[in-house]
Design a protein around this motif. Structure first.
Motif, PDB file in Angstrom:
ATOM      1  N   SER A  23      -5.480  -4.232  -1.966  1.00  0.00           N
ATOM      2  CA  SER A  23      -6.487  -4.455  -0.960  1.00  0.00           C
ATOM      3  C   SER A  23      -6.553  -3.182  -0.188  1.00  0.00           C
ATOM      4  N   PHE A  24      -6.084  -2.065  -0.701  1.00  0.00           N
ATOM      5  CA  PHE A  24      -6.086  -0.812   0.078  1.00  0.00           C
ATOM      6  C   PHE A  24      -7.419  -0.256   0.729  1.00  0.00           C
ATOM      7  N   GLU A  25      -8.361  -0.744  -0.028  1.00  0.00           N
ATOM      8  CA  GLU A  25      -9.790  -0.543   0.665  1.00  0.00           C
ATOM      9  C   GLU A  25     -10.077  -1.339   1.867  1.00  0.00           C
ATOM     10  N   LYS A  26      -9.259  -2.349   2.305  1.00  0.00           N
ATOM     11  CA  LYS A  26      -9.468  -3.039   3.546  1.00  0.00           C
ATOM     12  C   LYS A  26      -8.583  -2.462   4.577  1.00  0.00           C
ATOM     13  N   TYR A  27      -7.868  -1.450   4.375  1.00  0.00           N
ATOM     14  CA  TYR A  27      -7.410  -0.665   5.527  1.00  0.00           C
ATOM     15  C   TYR A  27      -8.213   0.430   6.058  1.00  0.00           C
ATOM     16  N   ALA A  28      -8.021   0.841   7.349  1.00  0.00           N
ATOM     17  CA  ALA A  28      -8.460   1.896   7.768  1.00  0.00           C
ATOM     18  C   ALA A  28      -7.371   3.265   7.649  1.00  0.00           C
ATOM     19  N   ILE A  29      -7.910   4.264   7.073  1.00  0.00           N
ATOM     20  CA  ILE A  29      -7.059   5.355   6.849  1.00  0.00           C
ATOM     21  C   ILE A  29      -7.044   6.471   7.617  1.00  0.00           C
ATOM     22  N   VAL A  66       0.964  -1.259  -0.139  1.00  0.00           N
ATOM     23  CA  VAL A  66      -0.130  -0.030  -0.154  1.00  0.00           C
ATOM     24  C   VAL A  66       0.959   1.301  -0.072  1.00  0.00           C
ATOM     25  N   GLN A  67       0.596   2.097  -0.837  1.00  0.00           N
ATOM     26  CA  GLN A  67       1.139   3.390  -0.978  1.00  0.00           C
ATOM     27  C   GLN A  67       0.424   4.632  -0.483  1.00  0.00           C
ATOM     28  N   LEU A  68       0.881   5.621  -0.181  1.00  0.00           N
ATOM     29  CA  LEU A  68       0.253   6.551   0.423  1.00  0.00           C
ATOM     30  C   LEU A  68       0.879   7.988   0.003  1.00  0.00           C
ATOM     31  N   GLN A  69       0.214   8.769  -0.462  1.00  0.00           N
ATOM     32  CA  GLN A  69       0.732  10.277  -0.843  1.00  0.00           C
ATOM     33  C   GLN A  69       0.010  11.269  -0.136  1.00  0.00           C
ATOM     34  N   ALA A  70       0.653  12.233   0.610  1.00  0.00           N
ATOM     35  CA  ALA A  70       0.001  13.225   1.411  1.00  0.00           C
ATOM     36  C   ALA A  70       0.520  14.519   0.809  1.00  0.00           C
ATOM     37  N   SER A  71      -0.456  15.273   0.844  1.00  0.00           N
ATOM     38  CA  SER A  71      -0.272  16.869   0.310  1.00  0.00           C
ATOM     39  C   SER A  71      -1.185  17.860   1.053  1.00  0.00           C
ATOM     40  N   GLY A  72      -0.866  19.129   0.829  1.00  0.00           N
ATOM     41  CA  GLY A  72      -1.992  20.123   1.092  1.00  0.00           C
ATOM     42  C   GLY A  72      -1.139  20.894   2.225  1.00  0.00           C
ATOM     43  N   GLY A  73      -0.047  20.544   2.830  1.00  0.00           N
ATOM     44  CA  GLY A  73       0.241  21.283   3.970  1.00  0.00           C
ATOM     45  C   GLY A  73       0.697  22.731   3.353  1.00  0.00           C
ATOM     46  N   GLY A  74       0.783  23.745   4.479  1.00  0.00           N
ATOM     47  CA  GLY A  74       1.323  25.022   4.452  1.00  0.00           C
ATOM     48  C   GLY A  74       1.114  26.042   5.523  1.00  0.00           C
ATOM     49  N   LEU A  75       1.338  27.157   5.206  1.00  0.00           N
ATOM     50  CA  LEU A  75       1.202  28.221   6.207  1.00  0.00           C
ATOM     51  C   LEU A  75      -0.123  28.703   6.125  1.00  0.00           C
TER      52      LEU A  75
END
Length: 118
Positions: free
Chosen positions: A27-33, A1-10
């Motif tokens: 099977s990423f849909e079986k994971y709690a995010i 499973v790969q996760l890519q976060a974005s949107g941070g800032g000041l």
């Protein structure tokens, strides 16, 4: 499973910001995010999560009522909408995928920095 976060800032105190986490893999849909955060000199803190089984959302006490987790199924993305931000919310935010397979299996995104100025 790969996760890519974005949107941070000041952002100024009282403002809003939305983080996104794109999830992919088998099977990423079986994971709690979920989302965690880590402020300088502090331990990693759980922010909230989206259950894979009942779609219920859970939030940490420090963000409940201000932060909202949502999911865009078509884009395999989980969002963290952060409102009424405070300087104490300043941290690196990580998205996490977790699943119980007789033991906890965790995957982490790379983190995105949120800075709230007073």
């Amino acid at each position: 499973v790969q996760l890519q976060a974005s949107g941070g800032g000041l952002v100024q105190a009282g403002g809003s910001l939305r983080l996104s986490c794109v999830v992919s893999g088998p099977s990423f849909e079986k994971y709690a995010i979920g989302w965690f955060r880590q402020a300088p000199g502090k331990e990693r803190e759980w922010v909230g999560c989206f259950s894979a089984y009942d779609s219920v959302k859970y939030y940490g006490r420090s963000v409940s009522g201000r932060f909202t987790i949502s999911r865009d199924v078509a884009k395999n993305t989980v969002h963290l909408q952060m409102n009424s931000l405070k300087p104490d919310d300043t941290a690196v935010y990580f998205c996490n995928a977790r699943r119980w397979l007789g033991y906890w299996v965790d995957y982490w995104g790379q983190g995105t920095l949120v800075t709230v100025s007073s």
